[in-house]
Design a protein around this motif. Structure first.
Motif, PDB file in Angstrom:
ATOM      1  N   MET A  90    -133.491  22.641 -25.660  1.00  0.00           N
ATOM      2  CA  MET A  90    -132.292  23.677 -25.235  1.00  0.00           C
ATOM      3  C   MET A  90    -133.228  25.082 -24.782  1.00  0.00           C
ATOM      4  SD  MET A  90    -129.496  22.177 -25.370  1.00  0.00           S
ATOM      5  CE  MET A  90    -128.401  23.502 -25.001  1.00  0.00           C
ATOM      6  N   PRO A  91    -133.846  25.478 -25.770  1.00  0.00           N
ATOM      7  CA  PRO A  91    -134.546  26.802 -25.162  1.00  0.00           C
ATOM      8  C   PRO A  91    -135.815  26.444 -23.979  1.00  0.00           C
ATOM      9  CG  PRO A  91    -135.615  26.240 -27.414  1.00  0.00           C
ATOM     10  CD  PRO A  91    -134.427  25.352 -27.023  1.00  0.00           C
ATOM     11  N   LEU A  92    -136.289  25.435 -24.040  1.00  0.00           N
ATOM     12  CA  LEU A  92    -137.298  25.279 -22.916  1.00  0.00           C
ATOM     13  C   LEU A  92    -136.546  25.063 -21.423  1.00  0.00           C
ATOM     14  CD1 LEU A  92    -139.967  22.800 -24.496  1.00  0.00           C
ATOM     15  CD2 LEU A  92    -140.141  25.340 -24.065  1.00  0.00           C
ATOM     16  N   PHE A  93    -135.565  24.179 -21.466  1.00  0.00           N
ATOM     17  CA  PHE A  93    -134.835  24.233 -20.330  1.00  0.00           C
ATOM     18  C   PHE A  93    -133.998  25.285 -19.917  1.00  0.00           C
ATOM     19  CE2 PHE A  93    -134.786  19.439 -20.967  1.00  0.00           C
ATOM     20  CZ  PHE A  93    -134.904  18.789 -19.416  1.00  0.00           C
ATOM     21  N   GLY A  94    -133.594  25.927 -20.698  1.00  0.00           N
ATOM     22  CA  GLY A  94    -133.136  27.316 -20.600  1.00  0.00           C
ATOM     23  C   GLY A  94    -134.105  28.115 -19.736  1.00  0.00           C
ATOM     24  N   ARG A  95    -135.128  28.330 -20.365  1.00  0.00           N
ATOM     25  CA  ARG A  95    -136.385  29.041 -19.770  1.00  0.00           C
ATOM     26  C   ARG A  95    -136.406  28.719 -18.327  1.00  0.00           C
ATOM     27  NH1 ARG A  95    -137.880  33.594 -18.479  1.00  0.00           N
ATOM     28  NH2 ARG A  95    -140.159  33.981 -18.296  1.00  0.00           N
TER      29      ARG A  95
END
Length: 138
Positions: A72-77
């Motif tokens: 979630m955080p990596l794709f968001g970034r």
């Protein structure tokens, strides 16, 4: 719009601390064998490194494989960086182990598709061709 005669260009990578690369290497080979240009960016990459490389390599698709649980955080970034750098023409796809509810959230965020661990080689190739065609039609 993508030139129909030009091969699809895909960059494959592993983000963050995930060090399991057998699956992404198999996917890269499957895509290559299907006539798709593949660049493997390697392990332990940051979203900044990957987005910069994807823009420099003029890829159609950025494929991110994650097994670490940090999807979630990596794709968001990655999606934020593509927007910041005016590179939303690069389609993002993912693969790996992710809960069903997160797959739906990732698609809402802008990930074109998620290929699960049980995706067949034919499904993977078809997905890449479909997401590029959909982007070209937009």
């Amino acid at each position: 719009m993508k030139n129909a005669a030009a091969p699809i260009r895909v960059m494959m990578t592993k983000l963050g601390l995930d060090g399991h690369d057998r699956g992404v290497k198999i996917v890269a080979r499957v895509l290559r064998d299907a006539g798709i240009d593949v660049i493997y960016a390697g392990l332990h990459r940051s979203p900044e490194e990957v987005v910069t490389a994807a823009i420099q390599e003029d890829v159609d698709v950025l494929g991110v494989s994650l097994l670490s649980g940090a999807h979630m955080p990596l794709f968001g970034r990655v999606l934020d960086l593509l927007k910041e750098r005016n590179a939303l023409h690069i389609t993002v796809v993912g693969g790996g182990l992710m809960p069903d509810e997160d797959v739906a959230k990732l698609k809402e965020m802008g990930v074109a598709d998620i290929m699960r661990q049980d995706s067949t080689p034919e499904q993977i190739v078809a997905t890449i061709r479909r997401v590029v065609a959909e982007r070209s039609d937009a």
